[in-house]
Design a protein around this motif. Structure first.
Motif, PDB file in Angstrom:
ATOM      1  N   LEU A 328      10.792  -4.564   0.146  1.00 42.04           N
ATOM      2  CA  LEU A 328       9.666  -4.788   1.045  1.00 42.04           C
ATOM      3  C   LEU A 328       8.339  -4.575   0.337  1.00 42.04           C
ATOM      4  O   LEU A 328       7.361  -5.290   0.585  1.00 42.04           O
ATOM      5  CB  LEU A 328       9.768  -3.855   2.254  1.00 42.04           C
ATOM      6  CG  LEU A 328      10.872  -4.149   3.274  1.00 42.04           C
ATOM      7  CD1 LEU A 328      10.936  -3.061   4.322  1.00 42.04           C
ATOM      8  CD2 LEU A 328      10.663  -5.512   3.931  1.00 42.04           C
ATOM      9  N   LEU A 329       8.295  -3.599  -0.559  1.00 42.84           N
ATOM     10  CA  LEU A 329       7.075  -3.339  -1.317  1.00 42.84           C
ATOM     11  C   LEU A 329       6.723  -4.539  -2.193  1.00 42.84           C
ATOM     12  O   LEU A 329       5.552  -4.911  -2.328  1.00 42.84           O
ATOM     13  CB  LEU A 329       7.244  -2.093  -2.177  1.00 42.84           C
ATOM     14  CG  LEU A 329       5.996  -1.595  -2.900  1.00 42.84           C
ATOM     15  CD1 LEU A 329       4.997  -1.037  -1.892  1.00 42.84           C
ATOM     16  CD2 LEU A 329       6.350  -0.521  -3.911  1.00 42.84           C
ATOM     17  N   PHE A 330       7.741  -5.164  -2.779  1.00 44.49           N
ATOM     18  CA  PHE A 330       7.494  -6.357  -3.599  1.00 44.49           C
ATOM     19  C   PHE A 330       6.959  -7.500  -2.740  1.00 44.49           C
ATOM     20  O   PHE A 330       5.998  -8.177  -3.118  1.00 44.49           O
ATOM     21  CB  PHE A 330       8.789  -6.786  -4.292  1.00 44.49           C
ATOM     22  CG  PHE A 330       8.664  -8.061  -5.072  1.00 44.49           C
ATOM     23  CD1 PHE A 330       8.100  -8.057  -6.337  1.00 44.49           C
ATOM     24  CD2 PHE A 330       9.092  -9.268  -4.538  1.00 44.49           C
ATOM     25  CE1 PHE A 330       7.970  -9.238  -7.065  1.00 44.49           C
ATOM     26  CE2 PHE A 330       8.970 -10.453  -5.246  1.00 44.49           C
ATOM     27  CZ  PHE A 330       8.400 -10.435  -6.518  1.00 44.49           C
ATOM     28  N   VAL A 331       7.565  -7.712  -1.579  1.00 44.91           N
ATOM     29  CA  VAL A 331       7.108  -8.780  -0.678  1.00 44.91           C
ATOM     30  C   VAL A 331       5.670  -8.517  -0.256  1.00 44.91           C
ATOM     31  O   VAL A 331       4.837  -9.430  -0.208  1.00 44.91           O
ATOM     32  CB  VAL A 331       8.038  -8.866   0.552  1.00 44.91           C
ATOM     33  CG1 VAL A 331       7.478  -9.833   1.585  1.00 44.91           C
ATOM     34  CG2 VAL A 331       9.430  -9.302   0.127  1.00 44.91           C
ATOM     35  N   ASN A 332       5.357  -7.257   0.060  1.00 45.03           N
ATOM     36  CA  ASN A 332       4.000  -6.896   0.440  1.00 45.03           C
ATOM     37  C   ASN A 332       3.020  -7.178  -0.693  1.00 45.03           C
ATOM     38  O   ASN A 332       1.903  -7.652  -0.463  1.00 45.03           O
ATOM     39  CB  ASN A 332       3.964  -5.413   0.817  1.00 45.03           C
ATOM     40  CG  ASN A 332       2.601  -4.941   1.265  1.00 45.03           C
ATOM     41  OD1 ASN A 332       1.810  -4.443   0.468  1.00 45.03           O
ATOM     42  ND2 ASN A 332       2.313  -5.086   2.542  1.00 45.03           N
ATOM     43  N   GLY A 333       3.440  -6.905  -1.931  1.00 45.96           N
ATOM     44  CA  GLY A 333       2.575  -7.156  -3.074  1.00 45.96           C
ATOM     45  C   GLY A 333       2.278  -8.624  -3.281  1.00 45.96           C
ATOM     46  O   GLY A 333       1.141  -8.997  -3.611  1.00 45.96           O
ATOM     47  N   VAL A 334       3.275  -9.466  -3.063  1.00 42.13           N
ATOM     48  CA  VAL A 334       3.048 -10.911  -3.181  1.00 42.13           C
ATOM     49  C   VAL A 334       2.060 -11.374  -2.112  1.00 42.13           C
ATOM     50  O   VAL A 334       1.159 -12.181  -2.376  1.00 42.13           O
ATOM     51  CB  VAL A 334       4.382 -11.676  -3.057  1.00 42.13           C
ATOM     52  CG1 VAL A 334       4.140 -13.183  -3.040  1.00 42.13           C
ATOM     53  CG2 VAL A 334       5.314 -11.312  -4.210  1.00 42.13           C
ATOM     54  N   GLY A 335       2.212 -10.862  -0.896  1.00 41.32           N
ATOM     55  CA  GLY A 335       1.266 -11.194   0.163  1.00 41.32           C
ATOM     56  C   GLY A 335      -0.139 -10.726  -0.159  1.00 41.32           C
ATOM     57  O   GLY A 335      -1.125 -11.410   0.135  1.00 41.32           O
ATOM     58  N   ALA A 336      -0.254  -9.549  -0.801  1.00 44.10           N
ATOM     59  CA  ALA A 336      -1.572  -9.020  -1.159  1.00 44.10           C
ATOM     60  C   ALA A 336      -2.258  -9.881  -2.213  1.00 44.10           C
ATOM     61  O   ALA A 336      -3.493  -9.979  -2.233  1.00 44.10           O
ATOM     62  CB  ALA A 336      -1.431  -7.583  -1.660  1.00 44.10           C
ATOM     63  N   ILE A 337      -1.483 -10.498  -3.087  1.00 49.12           N
ATOM     64  CA  ILE A 337      -2.072 -11.379  -4.102  1.00 49.12           C
ATOM     65  C   ILE A 337      -2.625 -12.651  -3.464  1.00 49.12           C
ATOM     66  O   ILE A 337      -3.711 -13.124  -3.807  1.00 49.12           O
ATOM     67  CB  ILE A 337      -1.027 -11.732  -5.184  1.00 49.12           C
ATOM     68  CG1 ILE A 337      -0.638 -10.467  -5.967  1.00 49.12           C
ATOM     69  CG2 ILE A 337      -1.565 -12.798  -6.133  1.00 49.12           C
ATOM     70  CD1 ILE A 337       0.536 -10.678  -6.902  1.00 49.12           C
ATOM     71  N   THR A 338      -1.889 -13.204  -2.516  1.00 49.45           N
ATOM     72  CA  THR A 338      -2.301 -14.477  -1.903  1.00 49.45           C
ATOM     73  C   THR A 338      -3.409 -14.300  -0.877  1.00 49.45           C
ATOM     74  O   THR A 338      -4.220 -15.220  -0.677  1.00 49.45           O
ATOM     75  CB  THR A 338      -1.096 -15.161  -1.229  1.00 49.45           C
ATOM     76  OG1 THR A 338      -0.572 -14.288  -0.204  1.00 49.45           O
ATOM     77  CG2 THR A 338       0.004 -15.448  -2.240  1.00 49.45           C
ATOM     78  N   GLY A 339      -3.463 -13.134  -0.227  1.00 49.64           N
ATOM     79  CA  GLY A 339      -4.439 -12.919   0.847  1.00 49.64           C
ATOM     80  C   GLY A 339      -5.878 -13.160   0.438  1.00 49.64           C
ATOM     81  O   GLY A 339      -6.588 -13.973   1.070  1.00 49.64           O
ATOM     82  N   PRO A 340      -6.398 -12.494  -0.604  1.00 42.36           N
ATOM     83  CA  PRO A 340      -7.795 -12.722  -0.993  1.00 42.36           C
ATOM     84  C   PRO A 340      -8.089 -14.163  -1.366  1.00 42.36           C
ATOM     85  O   PRO A 340      -9.184 -14.678  -1.088  1.00 42.36           O
ATOM     86  CB  PRO A 340      -7.965 -11.782  -2.203  1.00 42.36           C
ATOM     87  CG  PRO A 340      -6.954 -10.715  -2.002  1.00 42.36           C
ATOM     88  CD  PRO A 340      -5.781 -11.404  -1.370  1.00 42.36           C
ATOM     89  N   LEU A 341      -7.122 -14.834  -1.992  1.00 41.76           N
ATOM     90  CA  LEU A 341      -7.342 -16.229  -2.391  1.00 41.76           C
ATOM     91  C   LEU A 341      -7.548 -17.110  -1.163  1.00 41.76           C
ATOM     92  O   LEU A 341      -8.456 -17.959  -1.137  1.00 41.76           O
ATOM     93  CB  LEU A 341      -6.148 -16.740  -3.208  1.00 41.76           C
ATOM     94  CG  LEU A 341      -5.872 -16.008  -4.528  1.00 41.76           C
ATOM     95  CD1 LEU A 341      -4.603 -16.555  -5.166  1.00 41.76           C
ATOM     96  CD2 LEU A 341      -7.053 -16.161  -5.480  1.00 41.76           C
ATOM     97  N   LEU A 342      -6.718 -16.906  -0.142  1.00 45.06           N
ATOM     98  CA  LEU A 342      -6.846 -17.723   1.071  1.00 45.06           C
ATOM     99  C   LEU A 342      -8.127 -17.398   1.823  1.00 45.06           C
ATOM    100  O   LEU A 342      -8.785 -18.291   2.376  1.00 45.06           O
ATOM    101  CB  LEU A 342      -5.626 -17.508   1.961  1.00 45.06           C
ATOM    102  CG  LEU A 342      -4.288 -17.985   1.381  1.00 45.06           C
ATOM    103  CD1 LEU A 342      -3.131 -17.599   2.296  1.00 45.06           C
ATOM    104  CD2 LEU A 342      -4.309 -19.495   1.153  1.00 45.06           C
ATOM    105  N   ILE A 343      -8.498 -16.115   1.847  1.00 44.70           N
ATOM    106  CA  ILE A 343      -9.736 -15.737   2.533  1.00 44.70           C
ATOM    107  C   ILE A 343     -10.945 -16.300   1.794  1.00 44.70           C
ATOM    108  O   ILE A 343     -11.900 -16.789   2.415  1.00 44.70           O
ATOM    109  CB  ILE A 343      -9.841 -14.210   2.652  1.00 44.70           C
ATOM    110  CG1 ILE A 343      -8.872 -13.717   3.728  1.00 44.70           C
ATOM    111  CG2 ILE A 343     -11.257 -13.781   3.009  1.00 44.70           C
ATOM    112  CD1 ILE A 343      -8.963 -12.256   4.014  1.00 44.70           C
ATOM    113  N   GLY A 344     -10.929 -16.223   0.462  1.00 45.07           N
ATOM    114  CA  GLY A 344     -12.033 -16.792  -0.308  1.00 45.07           C
ATOM    115  C   GLY A 344     -12.197 -18.269  -0.052  1.00 45.07           C
ATOM    116  O   GLY A 344     -13.327 -18.771   0.088  1.00 45.07           O
TER     117      GLY A 344
END
Length: 435
Positions: A328-344
């Motif tokens: 779950l921590l790995f999945v959360n980390g992948v989501g954290a990488i994509t989040g700022p890119l989509l918000i930007g």
């Protein structure tokens, strides 16, 4: 709790100073990047790099510790953070900032792994839950206080970068002068993504979404604030509101989660946070509405991290909890990488309201998926659910595994107590028949 603070105060003090430095540098880059003319999308790449480095470090740091030991890893990575912070005002280039943020994310994860290993080693089965709670409070308090440092006058352009560098440097002293070496840290192999999704689709999907939501707060809140035209005195209040909410809502949500269907709580928390996002998007011109929105989003979304882990554990055997948490921590980390890119990208396309638009979309999607999952299988009974342990998305894999161990120990202790009570009741009944 007082006994934990008394025995671990040097470590907690050092982590407080580290979080002051980490909390300040993220918000500072968001503000400074805007003044230098970096676009919102460029800054989103800079912010995303932190989480890429953090995720990579979570995989390789245990091997580094086994090779050279806790003390050397902690000192080396901490020194590298301190040096990297001074490069941002020196080389004002987006590519250099991306590399710097990746290095800082890598180093902070390694530092967290080392410090949390020490915390686990200094804890006992009886106070491990309290030690984790104290650690979480220190982390969030450090991030909140750090936001206030943004208002420090910085006429040269360097002072605000020097401050986190100094804070990180002096954080070593209380930790390294008081901590004894610990056994080598052994990481748990993550459960495969396919197995993890099969065990808990909601846990899997929810943790990916949670990564995006947290990265938006930790990396892009200051970028939004500057793009929206908030003053330098308003920015720290806005960014701090997310973490104040997270700190205040952790306990009540955890208390409720142990007494109700966790899917209902996940859906309600995400839905209310999504409504807060819509409020920020529609009434962003009012600063007090922005503060209320940030408070609601942070307060109701951040506890979802612990809630989703606890919910996933409800469907696992004890021996599988640690590997599932690592997955779950790995999945959360992948989501954290994509989040700022989509918000930007959203801010680039629709302007500052894109920040809240993205959050509303993700949070309402999570709420809807939780409701859908409620129709697919029954919830485990409250008596069979695992214990909720407060955690924040800022923690390393060590704390996630410690929390899993604590949940297992708590469940086993409760089962043993119930069995003993039942045995005593049977003996009492037999004695009453004998008389």
């Amino acid at each position: 709790m007082l006994s934990v603070i008394k025995s671990s105060w040097p470590l907690l003090l050092g982590m407080l100073l580290l979080m002051l430095g980490n909390g300040l540098q993220g918000s500072l880059l968001g503000v400074r990047g805007s003044t230098l003319g970096f676009s919102a999308f460029q800054m989103s790449i800079v912010m995303s790099a932190y989480f890429a480095g953090f995720l990579f470090a979570s995989r390789v740091t245990p091997a580094m510790i086994r090779r050279v030991g806790h003390v050397r890893v902690f000192a080396a990575l901490g020194s590298l953070v301190s040096a990297a912070l001074l490069l941002f005002p020196t080389i004002q280039d987006p590519i250099v900032w991306v590399l710097g943020r990746m290095i800082i994310g890598f180093c902070f994860c390694g530092v967290y792994v080392t410090a949390e290993s020490w915390l686990n080693n200094s804890s006992t089965n009886e106070n491990r839950g309290q030690a984790l709670s104290a650690y979480m409070m220190v982390q969030m308090t450090g991030i909140i206080i750090a936001q206030g440092l943004l208002v420090v006058p910085d006429p040269s352009g360097y002072l605000l970068f020097v401050i986190p560098s100094v804070l990180v440097s002096i954080s070593f002293a209380p930790i390294l002068l008081s901590i004894s070496p610990t056994p080598a840290f052994e990481s748990t192999k993550p459960m495969s993504l396919r197995e993890l999704f099969t065990v808990s689709p909601l846990g899997f999907v929810g943790m990916f979404m949670m990564g995006s939501v947290f990265a938006a707060q930790f990396g892009m809140a200051a970028v939004y604030a500057t793009e929206a035209g908030l003053s330098i005195t308003q920015v720290p209040f806005f960014t701090a509101a997310f973490y104040v909410g997270a700190l205040l809502f952790q306990y009540p949500i955890g208390w409720i989660s142990d007494r109700t269907d966790r899917r209902v709580l996940i859906a309600l928390s995400a839905a209310i946070a999504g409504a807060g996002s819509i409020g920020g998007m529609l009434f962003g011109g009012n600063f007090y509405v922005l503060l209320a929105s940030a408070f609601l989003i942070g307060g109701l979304s951040n506890p979802l991290y612990s809630l989703l882990i606890a919910y996933t554990n409800d469907f696992l055997e004890y021996e599988d909890m640690a590997s599932a948490s690592a997955g779950l921590l790995f999945v959360n980390g992948v989501g954290a990488i994509t989040g700022p890119l989509l918000i930007g990208y959203a801010i680039q396309v629709v302007g500052p309201p894109g920040f809240f638009l993205f959050l509303a979309f993700i949070l309402l999607m999570m709420a809807g998926y939780a409701v859908y999952r409620m129709t697919q299988r029954p919830s485990p009974s409250v008596e069979d659910t695992s214990a909720y342990q407060s955690m924040m998305p800022t923690v390393s894999p060590v704390t996630v595994e410690i929390a899993s161990e604590w949940a297992i120990e708590t469940a086993e202790a409760e089962a043993e107590a119930e069995a003993q009570a039942a045995e005593e009741a049977d003996q009492s009944e037999q004695r009453s028949y004998g008389t």
